[in-house]
Motif scaffolding. Sequence first.
Motif, PDB file in Angstrom:
ATOM      1  N   PHE A  96      -7.736   4.646 -20.238  1.00 12.01           N
ATOM      2  CA  PHE A  96      -6.738   5.453 -19.779  1.00 12.01           C
ATOM      3  C   PHE A  96      -7.033   6.803 -20.367  1.00 12.01           C
ATOM      4  N   THR A  97      -8.060   6.908 -21.337  1.00 10.89           N
ATOM      5  CA  THR A  97      -8.384   8.601 -21.707  1.00 10.89           C
ATOM      6  C   THR A  97      -9.331   9.173 -20.701  1.00 10.89           C
ATOM      7  N   VAL A  98      -9.931   8.384 -19.955  1.00 11.35           N
ATOM      8  CA  VAL A  98     -10.475   9.149 -18.814  1.00 11.35           C
ATOM      9  C   VAL A  98      -9.706   9.256 -17.419  1.00 11.35           C
ATOM     10  N   ALA A  99      -9.442  10.149 -16.920  1.00 14.70           N
ATOM     11  CA  ALA A  99      -8.691  10.055 -15.671  1.00 14.70           C
ATOM     12  C   ALA A  99      -7.435   9.233 -15.369  1.00 14.70           C
ATOM     13  N   GLY A 100      -6.868   8.906 -16.761  1.00  9.62           N
ATOM     14  CA  GLY A 100      -5.631   8.078 -16.493  1.00  9.62           C
ATOM     15  C   GLY A 100      -6.196   6.389 -16.290  1.00  9.62           C
ATOM     16  N   GLY A 101      -7.514   6.170 -16.517  1.00  7.70           N
ATOM     17  CA  GLY A 101      -7.939   4.691 -16.158  1.00  7.70           C
ATOM     18  C   GLY A 101      -7.838   4.467 -14.599  1.00  7.70           C
ATOM     19  N   SER A 102      -7.820   5.626 -13.905  1.00  8.20           N
ATOM     20  CA  SER A 102      -7.490   5.534 -12.365  1.00  8.20           C
ATOM     21  C   SER A 102      -8.856   4.899 -11.857  1.00  8.20           C
ATOM     22  N   LEU A 103      -8.454   3.973 -10.766  1.00  5.83           N
ATOM     23  CA  LEU A 103      -9.604   3.306 -10.087  1.00  5.83           C
ATOM     24  C   LEU A 103     -10.251   4.231  -8.936  1.00  5.83           C
ATOM     25  N   GLY A 104     -11.522   4.627  -8.934  1.00  4.77           N
ATOM     26  CA  GLY A 104     -12.287   5.283  -7.738  1.00  4.77           C
ATOM     27  C   GLY A 104     -13.156   4.255  -7.389  1.00  4.77           C
ATOM     28  N   SER A 105     -14.197   4.714  -6.528  1.00  3.26           N
ATOM     29  CA  SER A 105     -15.099   3.799  -5.649  1.00  3.26           C
ATOM     30  C   SER A 105     -16.051   3.224  -6.859  1.00  3.26           C
ATOM     31  N   MET A 106     -16.419   4.004  -7.732  1.00  2.00           N
ATOM     32  CA  MET A 106     -17.649   3.604  -8.764  1.00  2.00           C
ATOM     33  C   MET A 106     -16.938   2.668  -9.574  1.00  2.00           C
ATOM     34  N   ARG A 135      -7.230   6.061  -7.778  1.00  4.89           N
ATOM     35  CA  ARG A 135      -7.356   7.478  -8.101  1.00  4.89           C
ATOM     36  C   ARG A 135      -7.102   8.413  -6.745  1.00  4.89           C
ATOM     37  N   ILE A 136      -5.996   9.157  -7.035  1.00  3.36           N
ATOM     38  CA  ILE A 136      -5.510   9.933  -5.944  1.00  3.36           C
ATOM     39  C   ILE A 136      -6.560  10.788  -5.211  1.00  3.36           C
ATOM     40  N   GLN A 137      -7.422  11.519  -5.953  1.00  6.68           N
ATOM     41  CA  GLN A 137      -8.550  12.587  -5.409  1.00  6.68           C
ATOM     42  C   GLN A 137      -9.500  11.623  -4.381  1.00  6.68           C
ATOM     43  N   GLU A 138      -9.598  10.360  -4.910  1.00  8.15           N
ATOM     44  CA  GLU A 138     -10.631   9.444  -3.841  1.00  8.15           C
ATOM     45  C   GLU A 138      -9.934   9.232  -2.442  1.00  8.15           C
ATOM     46  N   GLY A 139      -8.531   9.104  -2.543  1.00 13.21           N
ATOM     47  CA  GLY A 139      -7.698   8.630  -1.355  1.00 13.21           C
ATOM     48  C   GLY A 139      -8.168   7.085  -0.771  1.00 13.21           C
ATOM     49  N   VAL A 140      -8.655   6.999   0.404  1.00 14.06           N
ATOM     50  CA  VAL A 140      -8.640   5.716   0.950  1.00 14.06           C
ATOM     51  C   VAL A 140      -9.991   4.850   0.320  1.00 14.06           C
ATOM     52  N   SER A 144      -9.712   1.073  -0.837  1.00 13.73           N
ATOM     53  CA  SER A 144     -10.927   0.187  -0.305  1.00 13.73           C
ATOM     54  C   SER A 144     -11.326  -0.551  -2.035  1.00 13.73           C
ATOM     55  N   GLY A 145     -11.504   0.335  -2.852  1.00 12.44           N
ATOM     56  CA  GLY A 145     -11.673  -0.302  -3.953  1.00 12.44           C
ATOM     57  C   GLY A 145     -10.992  -1.323  -4.581  1.00 12.44           C
ATOM     58  N   TYR A 146      -9.792  -1.206  -4.459  1.00  8.23           N
ATOM     59  CA  TYR A 146      -8.863  -2.111  -4.851  1.00  8.23           C
ATOM     60  C   TYR A 146      -9.142  -3.565  -3.820  1.00  8.23           C
ATOM     61  N   GLY A 147      -9.110  -3.260  -2.861  1.00  5.34           N
ATOM     62  CA  GLY A 147      -9.335  -4.386  -1.720  1.00  5.34           C
ATOM     63  C   GLY A 147     -10.693  -5.180  -2.303  1.00  5.34           C
TER      64      GLY A 147
END
Length: 517
Positions: A96-106, A135-140, A144-147
Amino acid sequence: MPISKQAVEELDRRRASATVGGGPKKIEARHTKGLWTARERLDSLFTPGTFQEFGLHAQHESRQFGMEGKDLPGDAVVTGVGFIDGRPVAAFSQDFTVAGGSLGSMHAEKLSLIMDHAELSGVPVIGFNDSGGARIQEGVSALSGYGQVFNRNVRLSGVVPQIAVISGPCAGGAAYSPALMDFIIMIRGGSEMFICGPEVIRGVTGQATSKDEIGSADVHASVSGNIHFVADSEQDAVDIVRRLLSYLPANNMSEPPHVITPELDLGDDPGMDDILPESGKVPFDVKDVITRLVDPDSFLEVQRDFAKNIVVGFGRIAGMVVGFIANQPKEMAGCLDIDASDKGSRFIRFCNAFGIPIVNLVDVPGFLPGVRQERGGIIRHGAKMLFAYGATTVPKITIIMRKAYGGAFLAMCSRDMGADIVLAWPTAEIAVMGAEGAVNILYRGDLEKAEDRAGRSRELADEYRAHFASPYISAGKLFVHDVIKPSETRSRISLALRTLLTKRETRPPKKHGNIPL
Ligand SMILES: CCC(=O)SCCNC(=O)CCNC(=O)[C@H](O)C(C)(C)COP(=O)(O)OP(=O)(O)OC[C@H]1O[C@@H](n2cnc3c(N)ncnc32)[C@H](O)[C@@H]1OP(=O)(O)O
């Protein structure tokens, strides 16, 4: 060529900057809240020195919304494989200390990599979820990553055990990866889980609510039934994971970790003969029965605070791992209702998927009568129990302690529903329905004319019980393998388990059955 000093220093520098996460300030903020960092969770989970990290140097590739050149160590997740009690286990821990633990493609690729590794090597997956979601900045691409992650959760289901710990926020789609895993542990006070938060609910429906009301650990443990364990602290959550793993095989092709005692356990437990109350109408606590049946301190109850009228959990009998499914006479007289059926059937299917023998303890007067139950779909929910048992090939031992009435008895695994061994206590009542209900239907005319209606009804009920409900009638028809004293129950289960561990049962090939949902 030997490795140069510079190369070693460069590696050390990269390691240090990648492992510091979001930096000392953010880590301090977590500690102030009593929360651990992603790495502290893994340090506590694994035997020191055994964690092999995958993707420490992974970098995100997003360029928009100020992401160009932004350093997100490990892309907000730590993944790898380590050892717990000598057994390899895969894990991911969102930072969570990095970008709120948000999930991007990587981040999603790292999760996919570790899950694929778990599938191929046949090891359980533990996931610490602590993330603001996609991760809001990475949009769809984030969506797709969650998928990709959800798809792998499904692929791994029934192949390796999957355990989710909700260690922080878990909002929106992020809640669905844990929901697709086998067990969810939530930390009281430190975590929350919901699909739509209070703001969205208010905006769309006008309803005012709070995060606690819709998403706290206690709400999910006792009301929604979404989770299986509540932990009081980070350490407690890790301890629950380790304890849970101690009952589970590494994968669906391995045996559960039985530690079979060399000697046969043939002793009686005389105290069990006094466990039932004098009257069949007085409740008792089935957990007292379970405690006497299992090896000391070996019972781990699952979903303790949800649908308390059924008790499920893991234990060991003479070292053998078993799953218990038990009616709880103390709650709703042990009737099966919608929630109990959902809870029971999911647990049965978990045990079957991972080769864990099942012990059923029966004292069930029926399905819970009521308009809410009928309109709520008790037919379809109750059918899950029938379906789950009918489809199950692991060893199943059914002990009829007291009442075993009607369809609810079949839904607790009668011989016809697949029990390998059915044992009844001498005062068990096995019948199509309760004696009082039966005489009210059969002798309605007689009872209307009777001077002492209550006395006549009792007399007829006793007669009905003696003729139809006695366990010797069922034993005479081979519906019950044997009638036993309660004091003999543990030794008989342990003998039965020993003879059934080698059980093999195959079914006609099919893609999968169609369980009522
Ligand atoms: C599959 C579809 C989905 O997942 S849709 C769900 C999208 N996610 C959301 O709507 C939740 C957005 N986040 C939040 O509501 C809050 O950040 C939550 C999770 C409640 C945490 O609040 P709080 O403890 O106050 O932390 P904070 O807001 O200061 O956040 C810390 C840093 O993390 C960042 N963060 C958070 N969530 C995201 C996200 N989804 N995408 C990108 N960044 C995110 C915040 O911007 C903040 O960053 P910074 O430290 O200020 O640089």
